[in-house]
Design a protein around this motif. Structure first.
Motif, PDB file in Angstrom:
ATOM      1  N   UNK A 349       0.840  -1.191   0.000  1.00  0.00           N
ATOM      2  CA  UNK A 349       0.000   0.000   0.000  1.00  0.00           C
ATOM      3  C   UNK A 349       0.881   1.249   0.000  1.00  0.00           C
ATOM      4  N   UNK A 350       0.616   2.140  -0.926  1.00  0.00           N
ATOM      5  CA  UNK A 350       1.258   3.461  -0.941  1.00  0.00           C
ATOM      6  C   UNK A 350       0.177   4.479  -0.596  1.00  0.00           C
ATOM      7  N   UNK A 351       0.439   5.285   0.394  1.00  0.00           N
ATOM      8  CA  UNK A 351      -0.549   6.255   0.851  1.00  0.00           C
ATOM      9  C   UNK A 351       0.113   7.630   0.933  1.00  0.00           C
ATOM     10  N   UNK A 352      -0.570   8.650   0.423  1.00  0.00           N
ATOM     11  CA  UNK A 352       0.041   9.982   0.400  1.00  0.00           C
ATOM     12  C   UNK A 352      -1.034  11.052   0.493  1.00  0.00           C
ATOM     13  N   UNK A 353      -0.677  12.149   1.167  1.00  0.00           N
ATOM     14  CA  UNK A 353      -1.536  13.333   1.223  1.00  0.00           C
ATOM     15  C   UNK A 353      -0.763  14.510   0.635  1.00  0.00           C
ATOM     16  N   UNK A 354      -1.400  15.202  -0.285  1.00  0.00           N
ATOM     17  CA  UNK A 354      -0.792  16.336  -0.981  1.00  0.00           C
ATOM     18  C   UNK A 354      -1.497  17.629  -0.586  1.00  0.00           C
ATOM     19  N   UNK A 460      -7.403  27.709  -6.304  1.00  0.00           N
ATOM     20  CA  UNK A 460      -7.769  27.360  -4.926  1.00  0.00           C
ATOM     21  C   UNK A 460      -6.739  26.468  -4.225  1.00  0.00           C
ATOM     22  N   UNK A 461      -6.808  26.500  -2.891  1.00  0.00           N
ATOM     23  CA  UNK A 461      -6.113  25.504  -2.079  1.00  0.00           C
ATOM     24  C   UNK A 461      -6.763  24.145  -2.344  1.00  0.00           C
ATOM     25  N   UNK A 462      -5.934  23.120  -2.515  1.00  0.00           N
ATOM     26  CA  UNK A 462      -6.447  21.757  -2.685  1.00  0.00           C
ATOM     27  C   UNK A 462      -5.658  20.798  -1.803  1.00  0.00           C
ATOM     28  N   UNK A 731       5.304  16.451  -1.324  1.00  0.00           N
ATOM     29  CA  UNK A 731       3.840  16.369  -1.351  1.00  0.00           C
ATOM     30  C   UNK A 731       3.174  17.635  -0.826  1.00  0.00           C
ATOM     31  N   UNK A 732       3.984  18.571  -0.377  1.00  0.00           N
ATOM     32  CA  UNK A 732       3.466  19.869   0.048  1.00  0.00           C
ATOM     33  C   UNK A 732       4.136  20.918  -0.826  1.00  0.00           C
ATOM     34  N   UNK A 733       3.326  21.688  -1.530  1.00  0.00           N
ATOM     35  CA  UNK A 733       3.877  22.722  -2.415  1.00  0.00           C
ATOM     36  C   UNK A 733       3.679  24.100  -1.788  1.00  0.00           C
ATOM     37  N   UNK A 734       4.606  25.039  -2.134  1.00  0.00           N
ATOM     38  CA  UNK A 734       5.730  24.885  -3.050  1.00  0.00           C
ATOM     39  C   UNK A 734       6.869  24.068  -2.435  1.00  0.00           C
TER      40      UNK A 734
END
Length: 742
Positions: A349-354, A460-462, A731-734
């Motif tokens: 399982x690969x799990x990610x929050x951006x 927008x923020x996403x 996974x967090x921009x910039x």
């Protein structure tokens, strides 16, 4: 910050136009009626009085039968071929592109071709993709390719018939080359035959050239606007000077949703040159004889704001709320197979929050508009992008008919979506100032850079939460994707056309329609509300969806021990155009050969606006930060009308997108925007711009958009290169926030 206009009538008007858009695209014979009608009395959009004189003269010429005049083409007696651009050229080059189509079919000399913007008239100049007059979504060339070619071909046929009658020869014996009409010993210019041609019936189905007959299409040559822009001769809204004109600035609420409670304007009125200070529903306006006086006086206003209805959340609070929502089921945008079941049975399982920030458009020219209201008509000079919407908004403010709103569309110093506003905010501000003051002299509203950055209407923020399950061989077994963010279209006149079953298509595009062969996939959406108004930003939803899809696909390939390019190709078997650009970019970048020491490569491929772009980025780490040295791009946008312009648009898209992923963000504290200029809202600096190579896939497909598709792949391509070099997935921009090295 938000307007008080009731847009229900405008919404109905726009929706009816959307409904008719498809009809505009179906029948080429109908294009002729639009492309080359009688046109008498038509007024060309113009910059300032000199341009207005040109337009008036053209209309008079049409009425008198002097020259060949139509909604899209005017051939003058002095041998100028004037092409009327129904779109807005904000730097993307469509004025040159559309003129190219006419010149090619007409066989005009390029030296005699000029371009002007068409007036605001939806009956003549509707964008077939929208059903209204406007520019956006990289549709200008796609919508106009047949229409403008047909206009040129019809004019050519009429010129040939006129020559045949004048010389008493067969039409088949006549040729046109470089604007010269010939048959035997007879010759004439297009201008010399224009008056006679104008008296002839318009052909219903003029024959178009085949690709091997093209003279200009497919070749690179300088743009029509290059010299004027280089010398400073090109006129923008900020350059407009009209007799008696006043300049206005507007003090807006610092929090979105705030209103004026009270104002002390004594100090402002004391500034030399200040003529008036008025309160509108949008803020407090200062009117002065100069821009300096208007800005200086605004700084001296003492305004008390009512924030009782304002959004006082900061971006940290918003993102926390969005992350919490990402843990809950949303509205299903795509459901294929059983994603949850497949993930539950997966071997890995690969799990990610951006997290993606608010982004400002920050065009070189901030918003501005000149408006004069006199004798029941409103006349505007502005870089209009959605003319039909602008007419509807202004007509609602003054209580007049949309056709009594005359828009002189000017060249615009960039937009990236900012001028294509669903509520015409800055134009509505100008109209309300004019109405409140009751003045009949022209008023120019000027935005500063700080107004622009703090003014809302952001990408927008996403937040994205993605879970991908892999089987024992590393293949994707299931993909669950949840997206959280504001809807751009909800609550606007575009809602009915864009939002379906609670899903704003611009929020999920690039994910819900992914070309990758994923057997079990579920995409969900949470639509949120917040103070800052959301707006399409160069490539719209693809700005965040492409980043997530292409970095996740890359991570899956890495975890599976497979080559990033080959892994993608295996999932794109049913999408040859994706495969074509991916293979070409990889080949030209030397993907199969090792990069130099200390250089890391990443790749991404994405479709947006029916164009396909793959990019390979070569990145080094310098002082713990990524330095992009080289980008190799391959693009398939159908027939390449002007290859050099295509390359320029992709190069610009790379720079625009790279600045965003490396640096750019708009943040709020207690509802107030932190940034105000380029010292806080960082964009790409010249010394950061990489070397960009653009390779165009030869194609016989109809041309599609190119102003935006170069943007989405650059972020993930760089992120994937950084992951190779550091092992970190950003996974967090910039990157300035999301990449932590040393």
């Amino acid at each position: 910050m938000q307007g008080q206009i009731d847009l229900s009538q405008l919404a109905s008007h726009i929706q009816s136009r959307f409904a008719g858009a498809r009809a505009l695209e179906l029948d080429r014979r109908r294009f002729v009626g639009l492309a080359l009608g009688t046109g008498a009395g038509l007024v060309i959009g113009s910059y300032v009085p000199a341009g207005a004189a040109r337009a008036e003269g053209a209309a008079q010429a049409a009425a008198q039968g002097d020259g060949l005049f139509s909604p899209l083409v005017h051939i003058t007696p002095d041998n100028i071929v004037l092409v009327l651009d129904k779109h807005q050229d904000m730097g993307q080059g469509n004025a040159t592109g559309l003129a190219t189509l006419v010149a090619d079919e007409l066989d005009a000399a390029w030296s005699q071709v000029r371009a002007e913007f068409a007036p605001a008239d939806v009956k003549l100049y509707a964008n077939g993709a929208f059903g209204i007059q406007g520019t956006g979504g990289s549709t200008a060339m796609a919508n106009s390719f047949v229409q403008y070619r047909t206009a040129g071909a019809a004019a050519r046929a009429m010129i040939i018939e006129a020559a045949a009658k004048r010389w008493g020869v067969a039409a088949e014996s006549i040729t046109i080359a470089q604007g010269v009409v010939s048959s035997g010993n007879n010759s004439a210019t297009l201008g010399e035959l224009a008056k006679e041609a104008a008296a002839l019936p318009v052909p219903t189905d003029p024959k178009l050239k085949t690709p091997e007959q093209f003279t200009y299409i497919g070749k690179s040559f300088p743009r029509l606007d290059s010299v004027a822009k280089t010398t400073g001769a090109r006129i923008y809204t900020q350059d407009v000077q009209l007799p008696g004109m006043l300049v206005a600035t507007l003090a807006r609420p610092p929090r979105f949703g705030g209103k004026v409670k009270s104002v002390d304007d004594k100090a402002a009125r004391a500034v030399k040159g200040v003529v008036d200070v008025v309160t509108t529903s949008r803020g407090v306006a200062v009117l002065a004889s100069s821009t300096y006086a208007a800005i200086k006086a605004r700084e001296l206003l003492d305004v008390a704001w009512d924030d009782s209805q304002a959004d006082v959340r900061g971006t940290d609070a918003l993102i926390a709320e969005y992350k919490a929502l990402a843990e809950k089921p949303g509205v299903v945008a795509r459901q294929e197979g059983d994603a949850e079941g497949a993930i539950a049975k997966a071997d890995k399982l690969i799990e990610a929050t951006y997290v993606f920030p608010y982004l400002a458009h920050a065009p070189m020219e901030p918003m501005n508009c000149v408006l004069e209201f006199k004798d029941g008509k409103a006349t505007l000079w502005t870089g209009a992008q959605l003319q039909t919407v602008d007419q509807g908004v202004v007509s609602a403010i003054f209580g007049i008919k949309p056709e009594d709103v005359i828009i002189n569309t000017l060249w615009a110093g960039g937009s990236f979506g900012r001028r294509g506003v669903y509520d015409s905010d800055y134009i509505a501000e100008t109209a309300e100032i004019v109405k409140v003051t009751g003045r009949t002299e022209p008023i120019k509203l000027v935005w500063t850079r700080e107004d622009d950055i703090k003014g809302g209407y952001y990408r927008p923020v996403y937040v994205h939460k993605v879970r991908v399950g892999l089987d024992k061989d590393g293949a994707i077994a299931g993909w669950h994707h949840r997206i959280v963010g504001q809807s751009i279209a909800t609550g606007t006149a575009f809602e009915q056309a864009i939002v379906k079953n609670g899903i704003d298509g611009t929020s999920v595009e690039g994910v819900s329609d992914t070309p990758y062969a994923i057997p079990n996939m579920q995409v969900e959406l949470h639509t949120t509300s917040a103070g800052p108004r959301p707006l399409w930003w160069r490539s719209v939803g693809h700005t965040h969806t492409a980043y997530v899809m292409e970095t996740m696909i890359d991570e899956v390939a890495a975890v599976s021990g497979k080559d990033a390019v080959q892994f993608r190709l295996a999932l794109l078997g049913k999408h040859p155009r994706h495969m074509g650009v991916l293979k070409l970019a990889a080949e030209k970048a030397g993907w199969d050969t090792p990069p130099a020491d200390g250089v890391f490569r990443g790749v991404a491929v994405h479709e947006s606006f029916q164009s396909f772009v793959a990019e390979v980025a070569e990145v080094r780490l310098v002082d713990g930060k990524p330095k992009v040295d080289r980008v190799v791009a391959a693009v398939d946008c159908g027939i390449a009308v002007n290859p050099d312009n295509i390359k320029a648009q992709v190069e610009g898209g790379v720079g625009f997108g790279l600045g965003a992923v490396l640096h750019s963000k708009v943040t709020l504290k207690d509802g107030v925007v932190d940034q105000g200029n380029f010292d806080g809202y960082e964009v790409l600096r010249m010394n950061e711009m990489p070397r960009v190579e653009v390779h165009i896939v030869p194609s016989a497909e109809a041309p599609t958009g190119i102003g935006e598709p170069g943007v989405p792949p650059i972020g993930p391509a760089v992120a994937n290169a950084v992951a190779v070099g550091t092992g970190q997935r950003v996974r967090v921009l910039p990157f300035a926030d999301g990449l932590k090295l040393g």
